[in-house]
Scaffold this motif. Structure first.
Motif, PDB file in Angstrom:
ATOM      1  N   ALA A   1       0.843  -1.199   0.000  1.00 13.28           N
ATOM      2  CA  ALA A   1       0.000   0.000   0.000  1.00 13.28           C
ATOM      3  C   ALA A   1       0.875   1.243   0.000  1.00 13.28           C
ATOM      4  CB  ALA A   1      -0.907   0.003   1.228  1.00 13.28           C
ATOM      5  N   GLY A   2       0.572   2.161  -0.897  1.00 10.60           N
ATOM      6  CA  GLY A   2       1.301   3.414  -0.941  1.00 10.60           C
ATOM      7  C   GLY A   2       2.157   3.550  -2.183  1.00 10.60           C
ATOM      8  N   SER A   3       3.241   4.300  -2.022  1.00  9.88           N
ATOM      9  CA  SER A   3       4.118   4.700  -3.130  1.00  9.88           C
ATOM     10  C   SER A   3       5.370   3.826  -3.190  1.00  9.88           C
ATOM     11  CB  SER A   3       4.536   6.151  -2.924  1.00  9.88           C
ATOM     12  OG  SER A   3       5.378   6.227  -1.776  1.00  9.88           O
ATOM     13  N   TYR A   4       6.274   4.221  -4.092  1.00 12.18           N
ATOM     14  CA  TYR A   4       7.563   3.517  -4.188  1.00 12.18           C
ATOM     15  C   TYR A   4       8.355   3.625  -2.895  1.00 12.18           C
ATOM     16  CZ  TYR A   4       6.644   3.447  -9.184  1.00 12.18           C
ATOM     17  OH  TYR A   4       6.072   3.257 -10.410  1.00 12.18           O
ATOM     18  N   VAL A   5       8.228   4.742  -2.208  1.00  6.61           N
ATOM     19  CA  VAL A   5       8.927   4.907  -0.927  1.00  6.61           C
ATOM     20  C   VAL A   5       8.400   3.873   0.074  1.00  6.61           C
ATOM     21  CG1 VAL A   5       9.332   6.451   1.026  1.00  6.61           C
ATOM     22  CG2 VAL A   5       9.461   7.345  -1.317  1.00  6.61           C
ATOM     23  N   ASP A   6       7.080   3.719   0.126  1.00  8.16           N
ATOM     24  CA  ASP A   6       6.479   2.732   1.029  1.00  8.16           C
ATOM     25  C   ASP A   6       6.925   1.311   0.655  1.00  8.16           C
ATOM     26  OD1 ASP A   6       4.842   4.618   2.559  1.00  8.16           O
ATOM     27  OD2 ASP A   6       3.685   4.821   0.701  1.00  8.16           O
ATOM     28  N   ARG A   7       6.985   1.043  -0.637  1.00  8.77           N
ATOM     29  CA  ARG A   7       7.464  -0.264  -1.111  1.00  8.77           C
ATOM     30  C   ARG A   7       8.888  -0.494  -0.637  1.00  8.77           C
ATOM     31  NH1 ARG A   7       9.359  -0.386  -7.046  1.00  8.77           N
ATOM     32  NH2 ARG A   7      10.967   0.776  -5.950  1.00  8.77           N
ATOM     33  N   ASP A   8       9.746   0.494  -0.821  1.00  5.47           N
ATOM     34  CA  ASP A   8      11.147   0.354  -0.426  1.00  5.47           C
ATOM     35  C   ASP A   8      11.295   0.172   1.086  1.00  5.47           C
ATOM     36  OD1 ASP A   8      11.868   0.538  -3.067  1.00  5.47           O
ATOM     37  OD2 ASP A   8      12.726   2.554  -2.911  1.00  5.47           O
ATOM     38  N   ILE A   9      10.520   0.908   1.860  1.00  3.93           N
ATOM     39  CA  ILE A   9      10.561   0.768   3.319  1.00  3.93           C
ATOM     40  C   ILE A   9      10.168  -0.648   3.718  1.00  3.93           C
ATOM     41  CG2 ILE A   9       9.436   1.483   5.471  1.00  3.93           C
ATOM     42  CD1 ILE A   9       9.376   4.360   4.255  1.00  3.93           C
ATOM     43  N   ALA A  10       9.118  -1.187   3.087  1.00  3.08           N
ATOM     44  CA  ALA A  10       8.686  -2.551   3.391  1.00  3.08           C
ATOM     45  C   ALA A  10       9.780  -3.563   3.052  1.00  3.08           C
ATOM     46  CB  ALA A  10       7.401  -2.879   2.622  1.00  3.08           C
ATOM     47  N   MET A  11      10.418  -3.396   1.900  1.00  2.00           N
ATOM     48  CA  MET A  11      11.484  -4.314   1.510  1.00  2.00           C
ATOM     49  C   MET A  11      12.658  -4.249   2.494  1.00  2.00           C
ATOM     50  SD  MET A  11      11.372  -3.735  -2.624  1.00  2.00           S
ATOM     51  CE  MET A  11      12.879  -4.588  -2.933  1.00  2.00           C
ATOM     52  N   CYS A  12      13.029  -3.036   2.871  1.00  2.00           N
ATOM     53  CA  CYS A  12      14.134  -2.859   3.820  1.00  2.00           C
ATOM     54  C   CYS A  12      13.817  -3.488   5.169  1.00  2.00           C
ATOM     55  CB  CYS A  12      14.459  -1.377   3.995  1.00  2.00           C
ATOM     56  SG  CYS A  12      15.205  -0.609   2.542  1.00  2.00           S
ATOM     57  N   SER A  13      12.545  -3.505   5.541  1.00  2.00           N
ATOM     58  CA  SER A  13      12.166  -4.024   6.857  1.00  2.00           C
ATOM     59  C   SER A  13      12.196  -5.552   6.921  1.00  2.00           C
ATOM     60  CB  SER A  13      10.786  -3.511   7.260  1.00  2.00           C
ATOM     61  OG  SER A  13       9.770  -4.131   6.498  1.00  2.00           O
ATOM     62  N   VAL A  14      12.137  -6.227   5.782  1.00  2.00           N
ATOM     63  CA  VAL A  14      12.115  -7.697   5.813  1.00  2.00           C
ATOM     64  C   VAL A  14      13.438  -8.334   5.396  1.00  2.00           C
ATOM     65  CG1 VAL A  14       9.631  -7.814   5.443  1.00  2.00           C
ATOM     66  CG2 VAL A  14      11.165  -7.978   3.474  1.00  2.00           C
ATOM     67  N   CYS A  15      14.362  -7.568   4.858  1.00  2.00           N
ATOM     68  CA  CYS A  15      15.604  -8.171   4.368  1.00  2.00           C
ATOM     69  C   CYS A  15      16.626  -8.361   5.487  1.00  2.00           C
ATOM     70  CB  CYS A  15      16.204  -7.356   3.227  1.00  2.00           C
ATOM     71  SG  CYS A  15      16.941  -5.786   3.707  1.00  2.00           S
ATOM     72  N   ASN A  16      17.445  -9.400   5.299  1.00  2.00           N
ATOM     73  CA  ASN A  16      18.580  -9.628   6.200  1.00  2.00           C
ATOM     74  C   ASN A  16      19.827  -8.941   5.678  1.00  2.00           C
ATOM     75  OD1 ASN A  16      17.013 -12.561   6.043  1.00  2.00           O
ATOM     76  ND2 ASN A  16      17.435 -11.845   8.119  1.00  2.00           N
ATOM     77  N   TYR A  17      19.904  -8.814   4.349  1.00  2.00           N
ATOM     78  CA  TYR A  17      21.050  -8.215   3.679  1.00  2.00           C
ATOM     79  C   TYR A  17      20.558  -7.388   2.509  1.00  2.00           C
ATOM     80  CZ  TYR A  17      23.345 -12.085   6.089  1.00  2.00           C
ATOM     81  OH  TYR A  17      23.755 -12.966   7.037  1.00  2.00           O
ATOM     82  N   GLY A  18      21.408  -6.521   2.024  1.00  2.00           N
ATOM     83  CA  GLY A  18      21.092  -5.731   0.850  1.00  2.00           C
ATOM     84  C   GLY A  18      22.270  -5.681  -0.106  1.00  2.00           C
ATOM     85  N   LEU A  19      21.941  -5.548  -1.374  1.00  2.00           N
ATOM     86  CA  LEU A  19      22.935  -5.300  -2.415  1.00  2.00           C
ATOM     87  C   LEU A  19      22.427  -4.099  -3.191  1.00  2.00           C
ATOM     88  CD1 LEU A  19      25.439  -6.008  -4.122  1.00  2.00           C
ATOM     89  CD2 LEU A  19      23.946  -7.504  -5.487  1.00  2.00           C
ATOM     90  N   ALA A  20      23.203  -3.021  -3.198  1.00  2.00           N
ATOM     91  CA  ALA A  20      22.809  -1.800  -3.894  1.00  2.00           C
ATOM     92  C   ALA A  20      23.750  -1.559  -5.063  1.00  2.00           C
ATOM     93  CB  ALA A  20      22.845  -0.615  -2.939  1.00  2.00           C
TER      94      ALA A  20
END
Length: 126
Positions: A82-101
């Protein structure tokens, strides 16, 4: 327990070859991958994972008040946020153990994801 890696990056990037060794290692370790549905890095990563027959991938997209539809999914499972790309990104960041940027050094969205995930993200500047 399955580890989740969020792969994010700049829409301006057209070549992810610098990130392929890291993506190959993610597949080798059999981590779950979450990625957005934007063009650029999101789309290129999905295409690479699909060509590699890697199926442990979920694509997140913004619902924009209920009217959003996933783009660039390469037939992976999708999750609407629900929401915008920012909300999508926040949700993804909240469930990941690691990130690759995979970052162009300018994209604010990628920079925000790096800030949200902190030291658990590997940054490759392209």
């Amino acid at each position: 327990m399955t580890k989740i890696v969020m792969i994010s990056g700049s829409r301006s990037i057209k070549d992810i070859s610098a990130g392929l060794p890291s993506i190959d290692r993610i597949m080798e370790l059999k981590f779950s991958v979450i990625v957005g549905d934007a063009g650029g890095v999101d789309q290129l990563v999905q295409e690479y994972l699909r060509q590699s027959n890697y199926l442990n991938v979920t694509v997140y997209f913004a619902l924009w008040g209920g009217n959003g539809k996933p783009r660039n999914t390469t037939d992976y499972v999708t999750v609407g946020i629900a929401g915008s790309y920012v909300d999508r990104d926040i949700a993804m960041c909240s469930v990941c153990n690691y990130g690759l940027a995979l970052w162009d050094g300018r994209s604010r969205g990628t920079r925000d994801n790096i800030d949200r995930t902190g030291k658990k993200t590997k940054i490759i500047t392209i």
